[in-house]
Structures are given as structure tokens and as C-alpha cells.
Motif scaffolding. Structure first.
Motif, PDB file in Angstrom:
ATOM      1  N   GLY A 239     -16.752 -33.886   8.339  1.00  0.00           N
ATOM      2  CA  GLY A 239     -15.972 -33.420   7.209  1.00  0.00           C
ATOM      3  C   GLY A 239     -16.576 -34.059   5.983  1.00  0.00           C
ATOM      4  O   GLY A 239     -17.098 -35.179   6.031  1.00  0.00           O
ATOM      5  N   VAL A 241     -17.453 -36.125   2.787  1.00  0.00           N
ATOM      6  CA  VAL A 241     -17.023 -37.338   2.096  1.00  0.00           C
ATOM      7  C   VAL A 241     -17.914 -37.479   0.873  1.00  0.00           C
ATOM      8  O   VAL A 241     -19.119 -37.694   0.982  1.00  0.00           O
ATOM      9  CB  VAL A 241     -17.146 -38.589   2.984  1.00  0.00           C
ATOM     10  N   GLN A 391      -9.948 -30.183   4.880  1.00  0.00           N
ATOM     11  CA  GLN A 391      -9.626 -31.262   5.803  1.00  0.00           C
ATOM     12  C   GLN A 391      -8.131 -31.460   5.862  1.00  0.00           C
ATOM     13  O   GLN A 391      -7.413 -31.187   4.894  1.00  0.00           O
ATOM     14  CB  GLN A 391     -10.352 -32.550   5.366  1.00  0.00           C
ATOM     15  N   PRO A 396      -9.149 -36.114  -0.505  1.00  0.00           N
ATOM     16  CA  PRO A 396     -10.453 -36.183   0.152  1.00  0.00           C
ATOM     17  C   PRO A 396     -10.721 -37.582   0.678  1.00  0.00           C
ATOM     18  O   PRO A 396     -10.512 -38.569  -0.031  1.00  0.00           O
ATOM     19  CB  PRO A 396     -11.432 -35.817  -0.975  1.00  0.00           C
ATOM     20  N   PRO A 397     -11.166 -37.711   1.913  1.00  0.00           N
ATOM     21  CA  PRO A 397     -11.403 -39.040   2.488  1.00  0.00           C
ATOM     22  C   PRO A 397     -12.539 -39.766   1.787  1.00  0.00           C
ATOM     23  O   PRO A 397     -13.478 -39.155   1.287  1.00  0.00           O
ATOM     24  CB  PRO A 397     -11.747 -38.735   3.945  1.00  0.00           C
ATOM     25  N   ALA A 403     -12.256 -39.829   7.300  1.00  0.00           N
ATOM     26  CA  ALA A 403     -12.531 -38.422   7.600  1.00  0.00           C
ATOM     27  C   ALA A 403     -12.308 -38.134   9.078  1.00  0.00           C
ATOM     28  O   ALA A 403     -11.739 -37.096   9.451  1.00  0.00           O
ATOM     29  CB  ALA A 403     -13.962 -38.083   7.199  1.00  0.00           C
ATOM     30  N   HIS A 430     -16.026 -28.770  12.723  1.00  0.00           N
ATOM     31  CA  HIS A 430     -15.251 -29.150  11.546  1.00  0.00           C
ATOM     32  C   HIS A 430     -14.936 -27.866  10.789  1.00  0.00           C
ATOM     33  O   HIS A 430     -15.107 -26.778  11.328  1.00  0.00           O
ATOM     34  CB  HIS A 430     -15.977 -30.183  10.680  1.00  0.00           C
TER      35      HIS A 430
END
Length: 461
Positions: A239, A241, A391, A396-397, A403, A430
Motif C-alpha cells: 500500500g 506510503v 487503504q 495515509p500510513p 500500512a 493490495h
């Protein structure tokens, strides 16, 4: 594609029972509407391990593998006659669409004039010059895959620096290079247990820290034995990052201070533009790796060095005893691959090709955000050039652990299969969607409408 330690299911805002029910319904629907794929999958199982050419082709979440009959532009057609809008695009390999006309024409011309010779031709010089112009590095070499390119770069840089250690970020993706499969579990480095046949301990020569963690990067480089930091400028495979503001500027200073080299793996982030993410955002790498999309779908990759690093690498080679360097394969830089890269660089890897891709990816990202907000779901959306990802977390991670914790494979399978059954394909492993030059506004609408339908069904559960 990557495997990570199991974790508790994240709070996705969706009932697990609803997810399981949707997945069961969609599996039944797929089985009923894909009889020819089922037949061919059964035939394939007689002689293909796991019933597919590569075992992870089973990771799509379908009851049996989808069998492709034809792919062109932004669409593919399966053997049962279903036409799907393809937002997976070979997980970036077909970023410029399936069988882009310039590449197909170049391959047809070259096929009549030789496939492979293990010798140089004019295309090599032209491709290297174009790569130098796009990515800002003057010296280049080639490989068959980005995995090979990363592996070769690690050999060159260890030889050039005399340093044995590699540093990667937790949750990274660099193909199947053995050295990178070290994860952080509860803050401790662990060799990934899913590796098959791994006999060498990776921990003495691979360090891993979290993305966006400057203090950890400083500490890991302090011993002065790290040859290079191998990194995606944006993490993509667990995902997406994104680097936090100022991260790469500060990270570059730390890396340089400790005499370490920086390698940018642009295999997925080439979606950012003709020179990749690093060139667009002022990241000055010592080496760059480009793969997948560079040949419009043909197996090929390239890696470039600064003039100083190239000189050090060449000196290391000349000082070594005669014999195999462990770098290169017989089919590397074959005539077909060079023709494909030249066509891609000359006609596809251009600003005017990327501009509409980026605009449609932005429209898709906005559409998904609006959809998730309307359904009251705490899901975020990230865009990097032509690449968009959602996600199962509200923000957002900021690193690979965060993530990974936001992943829910069962929910992913249910959503992906629902979309597939309605003529839309997105990337397995993902939630990535890629826009190519052939993607239309109608294709975006089809994806968003299908996603809306899936979310309504999940909400009713």
C-alpha cells in the motif's frame, strides 16, 4: 508482491460477516459465469504446478484462475468473452496500455532482423542516451527484470565501496532480491519466514528501518559499513506510503554524511513522469533502477550510475580476477528488448503522454474519496502520478508497519472479485489502480459505479 507478519483485522468500518457474505456470493457468480476459464484451469493443473505459470497468480482471490484471451490498450478479454477495463495493467508492466502501438511496431520490425545476439547494436547507445536525459544519470547498464537490476546494483556497489551491508525500509518492494526480505516485527529485524529455500542468514548484511524515521536511519548508518540505501522514493507494494515533507531532503544529508550511496528503485514510481519520482522531486540518487514499464511490457530493465560511481564500479571490475562477475545474463539487452525500450523512451516516456494519465488518476482519486465519504468509511486514497491506491485507514500510513496493519485480505478479495464480476480489474495483493493513455472517463465511471455497488452491498450486511 510481499508477505508480512499476520496482524489483527483493522477497523475498516465494515462488518466481517458482510464481507464474508459478499465474498461467497461473488465467488459463486464468478464460477457460474466463467466456465471456459474453469475448463482451462483444470487442464493447466495437469502439468503446471499450482495450475498457473507462476504460483502467485493464484493470489487474485478467484475460485480458479481467470484465463486471458486478448489484451489491448486499457482492456482485456477473457476466454469466456467478458471484456474488462484493466486498472491493474500487469501491476505496472503495461503502464502504457497493453501492446502499445509504437512498441508493437518496433518488435515486429526487430523480429525480422534478429531476436538475440549477445552483441551491441545502435539501439543500445540511443536507449542509454535517452535514459541519461530522462533520469539525469550519465552511465547505464541493462537487465532482464528489475529484480536482476537491483541484484546487479547491489553487487556493483558493494564492490565499489568495499562495504557489505544493505539498508532497506520495512515493507519495501525490490522484486525477489534475497537481501531485501528482512522485516521489522515489534521493532526487531526478522528474516521473512515465508522465504522458500533460504539457507543464508540475511540479518548480518541487511538492516531495516521504518520509512520516514530519520533517527532510525541515522543510527543504522552510524557504524559506517552500509554500502547503500536501496529504496523506493514512495513505498508502493504494501500500500502506498508517501515520504513526509522534508524526509528525503534530510535523509539524503544523513546518507551522504555516513559515506553511503543512495539507490532509487523507480520500478513502480515511474508513474510519476518521464524521469520518475526522484527526478520530479529533486532526490539526487547515486543509482536508479527502472523496470517493468520501460519496455512497454517486454521483459527488460535498466540501471544508471553517476559518473563517479560508474568510475568506481569499473575500477572494481578491472581490479578483480578474471571470471564471472555474478552480474548479467545471456539474454540481457537482447535485440527485442532494446527495440522495445527505444520505442518506449522515444514515443511513450514523454510529458505529453503522462499529463492526461495524471489528470485521470487525480479524477479517480477524487471520485473514490467522495465515494468513501458518502458511505461513511474511514478509508484514505493516495495518488502518485498515474498510480492511485486506497487503504483501509482514515489517514495515509506513515510507514510500512502502519500500512501493513491497515490491510484486510478478505475485504480486498471481496471487493476485487465484485469489481471483476462487473467488468473492472484492479491489482491483487493490495488496492492499486493504474491509469494508462487508453483509459477513458467512461472507464473511471465504470470503476466508481462498480465500487459504489460493492459498498452498498457491504453496508446492507
Amino acid at each position: 508482491m510481499s508477505a508480512h507478519a499476520p496482524h489483527q483485522r483493522p477497523d475498516t468500518g465494515v462488518s466481517p460477516l458482510s464481507v464474508q457474505a459478499l465474498l461467497a456470493r461473488e465467488r459463486d457468480r464468478y464460477a457460474q459465469t466463467h466456465p471456459r476459464s474453469r475448463e482451462l484451469a483444470g487442464r493447466a493443473a495437469e502439468h503446471l504446478m499450482f495450475g498457473v505459470p507462476l504460483h502467485w497468480m493464484n493470489d487474485w482471490g478467484t475460485p480458479f484462475p481467470l484465463q486471458v484471451a486478448h489484451a489491448q490498450g486499457a482492456q482485456l478479454t477473457d476466454v469466456d468473452g467478458h471484456t474488462l477495463v484493466d486498472f491493474c495493467l500487469g501491476d505496472t508492466g503495461a503502464m502504457f496500455g497493453h501492446s502499445p502501438a509504437p512498441v508493437a511496431a518496433a518488435l515486429q520490425r526487430q523480429a525480422a532482423a534478429g531476436l538475440t545476439t549477445m552483441l551491441a547494436n545502435e539501439d543500445g547507445a540511443v536507449v542509454a542516451q535517452l535514459l541519461a536525459e530522462r533520469f539525469g544519470l550519465p552511465q547505464w547498464q541493462f537487465a532482464m527484470t528489475a529484480t536482476d537490476a537491483n541484484r546487479f546494483v547491489l553487487r556493483w556497489l558493494r564492490a565499489a565501496t568495499g562495504r557489505p551491508v544493505l539498508l532497506v525500509f520495512n515493507g519495501c518492494y525490490h522484486g525477489t532480491v534475497d537481501d531485501v526480505f528482512v522485516d521489522l516485527i515489534a521493532g526487531q529485524p526478522v528474516q521473512r519466514p515465508s522465504l522458500l529455500g533460504q539457507v543464508h542468514d540475511l540479518l548480518p548484511t541487511t538492516r531495516v528501518v521504518e520509512f520516514n524515521d530519520l533517527a532510525a536511519l541515522e543510527a543504522a548508518l552510524a557504524p559506517g559499513d552500509v554500502a547503500c540505501v536501496l529504496a523506493e522514493p514512495v513505498m508502493t507494494n504494501i500500500g502506498m506510503v508517501l515520504p513526509q515533507p522534508g524526509f528525503w531532503e534530510a535523509a539524503q544529508a544523513i546518507i551522504r554524511r555516513h559515506g553511503t550511496l543512495l539507490v532509487m528503485d523507480e520500478t513502480h514510481t515511474l508513474s510519476s513522469g518521464p524521469g520518475g519520482y526522484a527526478q520530479a522531486h529533486g532526490i539526487a540518487a547515486d543509482a536508479v533502477v527502472v523496470g517493468k514499464a520501460l519496455g512497454g511490457g517486454m521483459p527488460c530493465a535498466a540501471y544508471g550510475f553517476t559518473a563517479d560511481l560508474a568510475a568506481r564500479a569499473q575500477a572494481a571490475k578491472r581490479a578483480a580476477p578474471p571470471g564471472h562477475s555474478g552480474i548479467g545474463t545471456t539474454l540481457t539487452a537482447n535485440l527485442l528488448a532494446m527495440a522495445a525500450m527505444r520505442a518506449t523512451l522515444e514515443q511513450l516516456l514523454r510529458p505529453e503522454v503522462f499529463a492526461p494519465m495524471h489528470a485521470r488518476a487525480a479524477a479517480l482519486a477524487d471520485g473514490l474519496r467522495a465515494l468513501f465519504q458518502r458511505h461513511g468509511l474511514p478509508w484514505c486514497v493516495t495518488q502518485v502520478g498515474a498510480r492511485t491506491e486506497f487503504q483501509f485507514c482514515a489517514q495515509p500510513p506513515h510507514n510500512g508497519s502502519a500500512a501493513g496493519a491497515a490491510m484486510d485480505p478478505t475485504l480486498e478479495h471481496a471487493l476485487h472479485l465484485y469489481l471483476l464480476n462487473r467488468g473492472v480489474l484492479i491489482t491483487p495483493f493490495h488496492n492499486m489502480m493504474l491509469v494508462c493513455p487508453d483509459t477513458t472517463n467512461a472507464d473511471l465511471t465504470r470503476l466508481l459505479q462498480a465500487m459504489d455497488g460493492a459498498l452498498k452491498e457491504l453496508g446492507r450486511g
